[in-house]
Structures are given as structure tokens and as C-alpha cells.
Design a protein around this motif. Sequence first.
Motif, PDB file in Angstrom:
ATOM      1  N   GLU A 206       0.994  -9.097   0.070  1.00 27.03           N
ATOM      2  CA  GLU A 206       1.651  -9.310  -0.034  1.00 27.03           C
ATOM      3  C   GLU A 206       2.664 -10.506  -0.739  1.00 27.03           C
TER       4      GLU A 206
ATOM      5  N   ARG B 277      -2.124  -5.868   4.961  1.00 24.07           N
ATOM      6  CA  ARG B 277      -0.166  -6.172   4.207  1.00 24.07           C
ATOM      7  C   ARG B 277      -0.029  -6.477   3.827  1.00 24.07           C
ATOM      8  N   ARG B 278       0.276  -7.632   4.271  1.00 17.58           N
ATOM      9  CA  ARG B 278       1.165  -9.099   4.720  1.00 17.58           C
ATOM     10  C   ARG B 278       0.289 -10.293   3.111  1.00 17.58           C
TER      11      ARG B 278
ATOM     12  N   ASP C   1      -5.119   5.288   4.785  1.00 18.07           N
ATOM     13  CA  ASP C   1      -4.343   6.122   4.314  1.00 18.07           C
ATOM     14  C   ASP C   1      -4.843   7.502   5.829  1.00 18.07           C
TER      15      ASP C   1
ATOM     16  N   GLN D 248       3.343 -11.925  -4.619  1.00 15.41           N
ATOM     17  CA  GLN D 248       4.545 -12.639  -4.827  1.00 15.41           C
ATOM     18  C   GLN D 248       4.045 -14.143  -5.154  1.00 15.41           C
TER      19      GLN D 248
ATOM     20  N   GLU E  66       6.197  -8.162  -8.587  1.00 14.87           N
ATOM     21  CA  GLU E  66       6.930  -7.051  -7.388  1.00 14.87           C
ATOM     22  C   GLU E  66       6.306  -6.323  -6.708  1.00 14.87           C
ATOM     23  N   LEU E  67       6.679  -5.955  -5.365  1.00 16.40           N
ATOM     24  CA  LEU E  67       6.187  -5.623  -4.577  1.00 16.40           C
ATOM     25  C   LEU E  67       6.236  -4.312  -4.800  1.00 16.40           C
ATOM     26  N   GLY E  68       5.239  -3.675  -4.370  1.00 20.24           N
ATOM     27  CA  GLY E  68       5.568  -1.645  -4.551  1.00 20.24           C
ATOM     28  C   GLY E  68       4.563  -1.244  -5.863  1.00 20.24           C
ATOM     29  N   VAL E  69       4.611  -2.183  -7.125  1.00 14.18           N
ATOM     30  CA  VAL E  69       4.073  -1.600  -8.509  1.00 14.18           C
ATOM     31  C   VAL E  69       2.976  -0.131  -7.986  1.00 14.18           C
ATOM     32  N   LYS E  70       3.278   0.661  -8.214  1.00 15.48           N
ATOM     33  CA  LYS E  70       2.192   1.548  -8.722  1.00 15.48           C
ATOM     34  C   LYS E  70       1.218   1.602 -10.298  1.00 15.48           C
TER      35      LYS E  70
END
Length: 174
Positions: A7, A3-4, A103, A11, A24-28
Motif C-alpha cells: 500500500e 500488504r502494508r 486467498d 501511495q 489509488e488503493l484498491g485498483v482492480k
Amino acid sequence: TSRRKAEKLIQEGKVTVNGKVVKELGVKVSGTERIEVEGIQLTKEEHRYFLFYKPRGTVSAVTDDKGRTTVADYFADIPERLYPVGRLDYDTSGLLLMTNDGDFANLLMHPKNEVSKTYIARIKGIPEREVIRQLERGVVIDGRKTAPAKVKMRSSDKTKDKAIVEITIHEGRN
């Protein structure tokens, strides 16, 4: 990737969704988009699940900076990046789930879900009933009380001063 690292790639502008650079982080995303990293299209990986009996002398990790054998070493021929669900100490053997399904792994490991884990331990000494009751009520570790455990004496040998106990917990602490 981790994950790091993912990210960092986002970026740095190395990820596109449907041809548009995403920084942008967290784009769905729904899963129908075309996602590329450094121009290479991602494909959804099929989830894999393995039950693995971890031997003593093996680290419950994907890598080890001390060069010890890891659980991932046993799956070198599997193309997917597998990781252990939970952990067992280096000198402990036992059953672990190995998967690439983050998950599902999180569902099993997150404390809020209170998934029970059972351990059978050979111990030095024979615990008195009050010690077992303390575990069943919860004990204080590093200033925090643990959730109650289920404890069952499986056997004891007074001549060898050893016992085998079964402990079921739903939280994990180092």
C-alpha cells in the motif's frame, strides 16, 4: 512484500499498471496487465503448499522480535515468501500448513467459513462431564461466548491426575 508495504509503494507512486502510475488503493486488475514496482515487472508466483510439523519452542510467525526460532526459519531455502495458516502456541507442537497462497489461507482462516481445527491436548486434571458439556455449549472468554466445541476424552490417568482430550473448534481466539 506485506500488504502494508505494498500500500505504501502504491501511495508513493512507485507502482505502474500498463505504464500508468497508480496511486489509488484498491485498483482492480485481471492478471493480464503489465505491473511494475520501481521499474521491475512483477511475475505471478507459483503457489506453494507445505504441511509442517511445528516443534515445541518455535513461534508460528515469519519473524520474531525476541530472536526465537520461527516456522519460516525451516523454509529458508524456499525462494517464495511462505507464512503459516493459523497458529500454534510457542510450547505446542502440531501440524501447520505453510503457503504463499493468501486467498487460500484466508479461506481457511476466516471465521465466516467455519473451517474446523482439531487439537489433542494433554492436560493436568481430569475434566468432569459438566466441564466438557460447557465446552460443547460454548464458554465465555473476554465477555464473548465461543462457538460450541466438539470434545472427546481420549484417555485419563487418575493416578497421575492427567488426561488427553480432543477438541474440535472452528473459531480461533488468543
